[in-house]
Enzyme design. Structure first.
Site, PDB file in Angstrom:
ATOM      1  N   HIS A 141       0.854  -1.188   0.000  1.00 33.47           N
ATOM      2  CA  HIS A 141       0.000   0.000   0.000  1.00 33.47           C
ATOM      3  C   HIS A 141       0.889   1.237   0.000  1.00 33.47           C
ATOM      4  CE1 HIS A 141      -3.526  -2.418   0.726  1.00 33.47           C
ATOM      5  NE2 HIS A 141      -3.029  -2.900   1.859  1.00 33.47           N
ATOM      6  N   TYR A 149      -4.996   3.705   7.916  1.00 32.32           N
ATOM      7  CA  TYR A 149      -5.374   2.372   7.422  1.00 32.32           C
ATOM      8  C   TYR A 149      -4.153   1.542   7.040  1.00 32.32           C
ATOM      9  CZ  TYR A 149      -6.950  -1.180   4.113  1.00 32.32           C
ATOM     10  OH  TYR A 149      -7.141  -2.367   3.449  1.00 32.32           O
TER      11      TYR A 149
END
Length: 351
Positions: free
Chosen positions: A61, A106
């Site tokens: 990510h 996140y």
């Protein structure tokens, strides 16, 4: 050949959220590669985080914050390759990061070591107005504006994007908050100069000027033009007047009765609700939103013989009409004009 109707790929944002599925690249290597690929947009901050899924496969990510807005129209623009194996290509899912704070939280939520994380630059804490702030701003606009124009101007200044795409909705709200003043009807003739048949007088006293535990009855008057029907009907008090068409956007909730004047039966929407003095019925104006009409007030229906409603009704509709109205056909020579009161003046009554 790709279909010409396929949606065109484009991401246009300063802030990017990238996900590389099943990516074995080291986070630091991916970060350095992306700094090079995005150099023209002047990156300010990049965080690359490796996440191991339950099956053991690594995902990467990446949050990117640029000084300039990136315009990416090629979905392969941010593909990454391994130095040792140039044929291994890792393709990302590219999205605009709408809330950088949430994205950063996140992707770093379960990082277990520095080996799985690489950061460069200084994170820019982007503050976005929350729902509560927006609600408070709109409440302040509603409470402080004093006209339609001021309301729309304040909305435009505070919410320019929403104003540009939802102007019709805001205009509807403005009309609801600041409705047009209801025009006060001035009788064409003094009430004393108008008379009515005893049947009509009895209906007026029982259903218009007195309270009823049940539903009021309406009155249906069919007669020639220029006999004073409209002048008499409009002289009885505050009312909703509809001529040629029924426009529910002008409905006055303070009216004591409705008047339907010269509207053919087939062009009268919700006619049973009018005739039956029904309460709380829903209407759908052609150029407005659905609204609930409080109702519960009688109706005066005025027609000329050539547009007699009862001639156009089915037997069932006619039964409903007779059950909910006093039906009066004007006899020859009948008029609502008191000529003796007029004392020889030139009186020309409408309808």
């Amino acid at each position: 050949m790709a279909s010409s109707s396929a949606p065109r790929f484009r991401v246009y944002s300063k802030y990017l959220f990238l996900t590389y599925p099943e990516c074995t690249l080291e986070p630091q290597y991916a970060l350095d590669s992306l700094r090079t690929l995005l150099n023209k947009y002047e990156p300010l901050y990049i965080a690359a985080v490796r996440e191991l899924h339950e099956d053991g496969s690594p995902h990467l990510h990446v949050l990117v914050q640029n000084k300039l807005r990136a315009s990416i129209t090629n979905p392969n623009a941010l593909n990454l390759r391994m130095d040792t194996s140039p044929f291994s290509i890792f393709h990302p899912n590219i999205q605009a990061a709408k809330d950088c704070n949430q994205v950063r939280d996140y992707i770093t939520k379960e990082v277990d070591s520095d080996v799985n994380t690489a950061e460069w630059g200084t994170f820019v804490a982007v503050s976005t107005p929350g729902r509560k702030d927006r609600d408070a701003d709109m409440k302040q606009i509603i409470e402080s504006s004093s006209s339609r124009e001021e309301f729309l101007s304040m909305v435009c200044n505070r919410f320019p994007f929403e104003w540009s795409i939802r102007l019709k909705d805001f205009e509807y709200t403005a009309r609801h908050l600041f409705p047009d003043p209801v025009a006060t009807y001035t009788p064409e003739f003094p009430t004393e100069s108008l008379i009515c048949h005893e049947t009509i007088e009895s209906w007026k006293n029982e259903h218009l000027y007195s309270e009823s535990p049940g539903r009021h009855k309406s009155i249906y008057i069919c007669g020639p033009t220029r006999t004073g029907k409209t002048s008499w009907a409009r002289s009885l008090g505050t009312h909703n007047y509809y001529n040629s068409l029924v426009d529910f956007t002008t409905y006055d909730v303070n009216a004591k009765y409705n008047i339907i004047d010269d509207i053919p039966f087939k062009f009268t929407p919700n006619w049973k609700c009018f005739v039956g003095a029904q309460r709380d019925f829903t209407v759908n104006p052609k150029y407005g939103k659905r609204k609930v009409i409080r109702g519960g007030i009688p109706c005066i229906i005025l027609v000329n013989p050539d547009e007699d409603w009862l001639k156009d009704m089915t037997p069932e509709q006619s039964d409903y009409m007779y059950s909910n109205t006093v039906v009066h056909y004007m006899y020859e020579g009948e008029t609502f004009i008191n000529y003796s009161f007029a004392s020889g003046e030139d009186v020309t009554a409408s309808q």
